[in-house]
Scaffold this motif. Structure first.
Motif, PDB file in Angstrom:
ATOM      1  N   MET A   1      55.332 -31.167  -3.630  1.00  0.00           N
ATOM      2  CA  MET A   1      54.161 -30.322  -3.637  1.00  0.00           C
ATOM      3  C   MET A   1      53.774 -30.006  -2.196  1.00  0.00           C
ATOM      4  N   GLN A   2      53.584 -28.742  -1.908  1.00  0.00           N
ATOM      5  CA  GLN A   2      53.224 -28.310  -0.561  1.00  0.00           C
ATOM      6  C   GLN A   2      51.737 -28.546  -0.301  1.00  0.00           C
ATOM      7  N   HIS A   3      51.431 -29.001   0.903  1.00  0.00           N
ATOM      8  CA  HIS A   3      50.050 -29.238   1.301  1.00  0.00           C
ATOM      9  C   HIS A   3      49.541 -28.049   2.114  1.00  0.00           C
ATOM     10  N   ILE A   4      48.367 -27.573   1.730  1.00  0.00           N
ATOM     11  CA  ILE A   4      47.744 -26.440   2.395  1.00  0.00           C
ATOM     12  C   ILE A   4      46.378 -26.876   2.900  1.00  0.00           C
ATOM     13  N   LEU A   5      46.052 -26.446   4.112  1.00  0.00           N
ATOM     14  CA  LEU A   5      44.733 -26.708   4.676  1.00  0.00           C
ATOM     15  C   LEU A   5      43.986 -25.387   4.769  1.00  0.00           C
ATOM     16  N   VAL A   6      42.795 -25.349   4.160  1.00  0.00           N
ATOM     17  CA  VAL A   6      41.929 -24.175   4.215  1.00  0.00           C
ATOM     18  C   VAL A   6      40.751 -24.518   5.113  1.00  0.00           C
ATOM     19  N   CYS A   7      40.531 -23.691   6.135  1.00  0.00           N
ATOM     20  CA  CYS A   7      39.431 -23.928   7.077  1.00  0.00           C
ATOM     21  C   CYS A   7      38.596 -22.657   7.222  1.00  0.00           C
ATOM     22  N   ASP A   8      37.326 -22.775   6.874  1.00  0.00           N
ATOM     23  CA  ASP A   8      36.380 -21.664   7.011  1.00  0.00           C
ATOM     24  C   ASP A   8      34.987 -22.277   7.043  1.00  0.00           C
ATOM     25  N   ASP A   9      34.099 -21.690   7.824  1.00  0.00           N
ATOM     26  CA  ASP A   9      32.736 -22.227   7.871  1.00  0.00           C
ATOM     27  C   ASP A   9      31.874 -21.728   6.716  1.00  0.00           C
ATOM     28  N   GLU A  10      32.428 -20.872   5.877  1.00  0.00           N
ATOM     29  CA  GLU A  10      31.722 -20.415   4.678  1.00  0.00           C
ATOM     30  C   GLU A  10      32.213 -21.242   3.484  1.00  0.00           C
ATOM     31  N   ARG A  11      31.354 -22.136   3.005  1.00  0.00           N
ATOM     32  CA  ARG A  11      31.745 -23.086   1.956  1.00  0.00           C
ATOM     33  C   ARG A  11      32.187 -22.413   0.662  1.00  0.00           C
ATOM     34  N   ASP A  12      31.553 -21.299   0.295  1.00  0.00           N
ATOM     35  CA  ASP A  12      31.939 -20.625  -0.948  1.00  0.00           C
ATOM     36  C   ASP A  12      33.356 -20.057  -0.862  1.00  0.00           C
ATOM     37  N   ILE A  13      33.752 -19.597   0.311  1.00  0.00           N
ATOM     38  CA  ILE A  13      35.118 -19.092   0.490  1.00  0.00           C
ATOM     39  C   ILE A  13      36.113 -20.242   0.387  1.00  0.00           C
ATOM     40  N   VAL A  14      35.798 -21.354   1.006  1.00  0.00           N
ATOM     41  CA  VAL A  14      36.679 -22.527   0.926  1.00  0.00           C
ATOM     42  C   VAL A  14      36.836 -22.975  -0.526  1.00  0.00           C
ATOM     43  N   ALA A  15      35.722 -23.020  -1.257  1.00  0.00           N
ATOM     44  CA  ALA A  15      35.764 -23.447  -2.662  1.00  0.00           C
ATOM     45  C   ALA A  15      36.625 -22.505  -3.499  1.00  0.00           C
ATOM     46  N   ALA A  16      36.476 -21.204  -3.282  1.00  0.00           N
ATOM     47  CA  ALA A  16      37.260 -20.226  -4.044  1.00  0.00           C
ATOM     48  C   ALA A  16      38.749 -20.337  -3.721  1.00  0.00           C
ATOM     49  N   LEU A  17      39.075 -20.464  -2.441  1.00  0.00           N
ATOM     50  CA  LEU A  17      40.479 -20.595  -2.051  1.00  0.00           C
ATOM     51  C   LEU A  17      41.091 -21.861  -2.629  1.00  0.00           C
ATOM     52  N   LYS A  18      40.334 -22.933  -2.636  1.00  0.00           N
ATOM     53  CA  LYS A  18      40.810 -24.206  -3.195  1.00  0.00           C
ATOM     54  C   LYS A  18      41.159 -24.031  -4.675  1.00  0.00           C
TER      55      LYS A  18
END
Length: 166
Positions: free
Chosen positions: A1-18
């Motif tokens: 399984m590939q590991h991805i790191l999502v970094c953004d200071d907008e929490r809603d964007i991080v949650a959606a990408l996750k």
């Protein structure tokens, strides 16, 4: 399984990408600042870094520049931004960013960019593995130099070198 790191200071964007990425089967790590992302990068092996450009303190481009030094293996980077500033795009290209997505982007744009990044990494590793096999087959085990791993595009972890010599 590939590991991805999502970094953004907008929490809603991080949650959606996750949510998007986990539904595609990826293991997703999240960070809300460049500094937090660096801590994760120091502790985890990340295949793809997805980051916003403009964040407090450490920008996404600054994060990418520092992240490459923390990862023992090649990592693909995808930038997401609401800014169409040419200087950002130019600097991202200099840093080897794989994709540059403008907000708002579609879920299909994101999943396509991640899929292409993962495929490119897998192809790079396969090619490196083939080069390494060729180098290893041409030498006696006791003659294997750590540089063989670098020539094939792999880091040279001492445990791996020792295992090959056995």
């Amino acid at each position: 399984m590939q590991h991805i790191l999502v970094c953004d200071d907008e929490r809603d964007i991080v949650a959606a990408l996750k949510i998007y990425l986990e539904s595609d089967g990826y293991c997703v790590h999240t960070a809300y600042s460049g500094e937090e992302a660096l801590e994760i990068l120091a502790a985890e092996s990340i295949a793809v870094l997805i980051t916003d450009i403009q964040m407090d303190a450490l920008s996404g481009l600054g994060l990418i520049e520092r992240a490459e030094k923390l990862q023992p293996i090649p990592m693909a980077c995808i930038v997401i931004t609401a800014h169409e500033i040419f200087e950002y795009a130019r600097r991202a290209m200099e840093l080897g960013v794989r994709d540059y997505l403008l907000k708002p982007y579609s879920e299909s744009d994101l999943t396509s960019a991640v899929s292409k990044a993962v495929t490119a990494l897998e192809n790079r590793w396969l090619l490196g593995r083939m080069k390494l096999d060729k180098l290893l087959l041409s030498q006696e085990p006791e003659e294997i130099a750590p540089e063989c791993f670098e020539q094939a595009g792999f880091p040279r972890p001492p445990a791996l070198i020792q295992a090959v010599r056995l």
